[in-house]
Design an enzyme around this catalytic site. Structure first.
Site, PDB file in Angstrom:
ATOM      1  N   PHE A  28       0.828  -1.205   0.000  1.00  0.00           N
ATOM      2  CA  PHE A  28       0.000   0.000   0.000  1.00  0.00           C
ATOM      3  C   PHE A  28       0.860   1.252   0.000  1.00  0.00           C
ATOM      4  O   PHE A  28       1.717   1.424   0.862  1.00  0.00           O
ATOM      5  CB  PHE A  28      -0.899  -0.036   1.237  1.00  0.00           C
ATOM      6  N   SER A  96       3.416  -6.587   2.728  1.00  0.00           N
ATOM      7  CA  SER A  96       2.391  -5.736   3.325  1.00  0.00           C
ATOM      8  C   SER A  96       1.034  -5.959   2.649  1.00  0.00           C
ATOM      9  O   SER A  96       0.544  -7.089   2.612  1.00  0.00           O
ATOM     10  CB  SER A  96       2.837  -4.277   3.245  1.00  0.00           C
ATOM     11  N   MET A  97       0.423  -4.929   2.072  1.00  0.00           N
ATOM     12  CA  MET A  97      -0.839  -5.148   1.370  1.00  0.00           C
ATOM     13  C   MET A  97      -0.632  -6.058   0.166  1.00  0.00           C
ATOM     14  O   MET A  97      -1.569  -6.727  -0.293  1.00  0.00           O
ATOM     15  CB  MET A  97      -1.466  -3.827   0.925  1.00  0.00           C
ATOM     16  N   ASP A 197       7.689  -4.277  13.848  1.00  0.00           N
ATOM     17  CA  ASP A 197       7.074  -3.675  12.665  1.00  0.00           C
ATOM     18  C   ASP A 197       6.247  -2.493  13.142  1.00  0.00           C
ATOM     19  O   ASP A 197       5.356  -2.648  13.976  1.00  0.00           O
ATOM     20  CB  ASP A 197       6.190  -4.717  11.971  1.00  0.00           C
ATOM     21  N   HIS A 227       9.195  -3.066   8.837  1.00  0.00           N
ATOM     22  CA  HIS A 227       8.102  -3.427   7.950  1.00  0.00           C
ATOM     23  C   HIS A 227       8.531  -3.724   6.513  1.00  0.00           C
ATOM     24  O   HIS A 227       8.143  -4.742   5.931  1.00  0.00           O
ATOM     25  CB  HIS A 227       7.052  -2.313   7.949  1.00  0.00           C
TER      26      HIS A 227
END
Length: 252
Positions: A28, A96-97, A197, A227
């Site tokens: 994202f 992530s996303m 994270d 992250h």
């Protein structure tokens, strides 16, 4: 969706290899830049690799505000279908996303995705502050960005400095939908999670592993990255794990 120019470094990539295809997805507000090193390492192992740019990403926050989860899913499915034209097996890896999209794609295309790897994926946002903003009509159009959470010094992720609230709302919904789809996923899965994270709660890792319907589930913890782990201190370790995981299924 936009006539604006792509940010330098945010271009999608394709590395031709054998007939095993690996689709890698950024997260994202990020860009393919965050996945390029991983893509290069996977390609070095002989595989064909595609790193698409998700709709609305790598251009401007204004462009992103015009897109939503359905557009991001479409970006992934378009890349997947391109890989299927020349590859007999397809694997997917996401940050992530991008990890959320990996899980979503594995659930929706069980006959296509042979193995799924997530890196700091999110299926439960778990942030009261973010939840309060999502549908607040008095909220500003944008909120501060979440990019470049990296432990390694002098390394920066190419990501937006601000996030459109409309797009964040879409990401929130995608995470919730994917969470509920987890039990339907049957392909082998490798869930990679950083212990520290500052963007996604690390409890997402065990949550994903516990809810997956797969018969083979591996949970791997990172101790030296934040992250954006694909650009961080553990990036080589991640690449080695991903290649070993794919090789163990594909047999080559």
């Amino acid at each position: 969706m936009t006539n604006e120019n792509i940010m330098p470094g945010a271009e999608p990539f394709f590395f031709a290899g054998n007939d095993i295809g690996v689709l890698v997805s950024h997260g994202f507000t990020g860009t393919p830049q965050s996945m390029r090193y991983l893509g290069e390492q996977i390609h070095a192992a002989g595989y064909t690799v595609m790193g698409p740019r998700l709709a609305g990403h790598g251009v401007s926050p204004a462009a992103m505000a015009k897109t939503g989860a359905a557009d991001w899913i479409a970006s992934i499915e378009e890349a997947m279908n391109q890989l299927r034209q020349t590859c007999k097996q397809i694997y997917m890896v996401g940050l992530s996303m991008g990890g959320t999209l990996t899980l979503y794609t594995a659930a929706k295309h069980p006959g296509v995705i042979q193995g799924a790897v997530t890196i700091n994926a999110v299926v439960r946002v778990g942030s009261p502050g973010m939840a309060a903003v999502a549908y607040d009509r008095t909220a500003p159009d944008t909120v501060p960005g979440i990019g470049s959470d990296i432990k390694a010094p002098d390394v920066e992720e190419l990501a937006y400095k601000e996030v459109p609230v409309t797009a964040f709302r879409e990401a929130y919904a995608l995470a919730a939908v994917t969470h509920d789809l987890l039990p339907t996923i049957a392909c082998p899965a490798l869930v990679i999670t950083a212990r520290e994270d500052h963007v996604v709660d690390p409890t997402n890792g065990p949550l994903i592993a516990q809810r997956l319907g797969s018969s083979r589930i591996e949970l791997s913890w990172l101790d030296d990255s934040y992250h954006v782990a694909t650009l961080d201190n553990d990036k080589l370790r991640i690449a080695q794990q991903v290649v070993a995981f794919i090789r163990s299924i594909a047999g080559q």
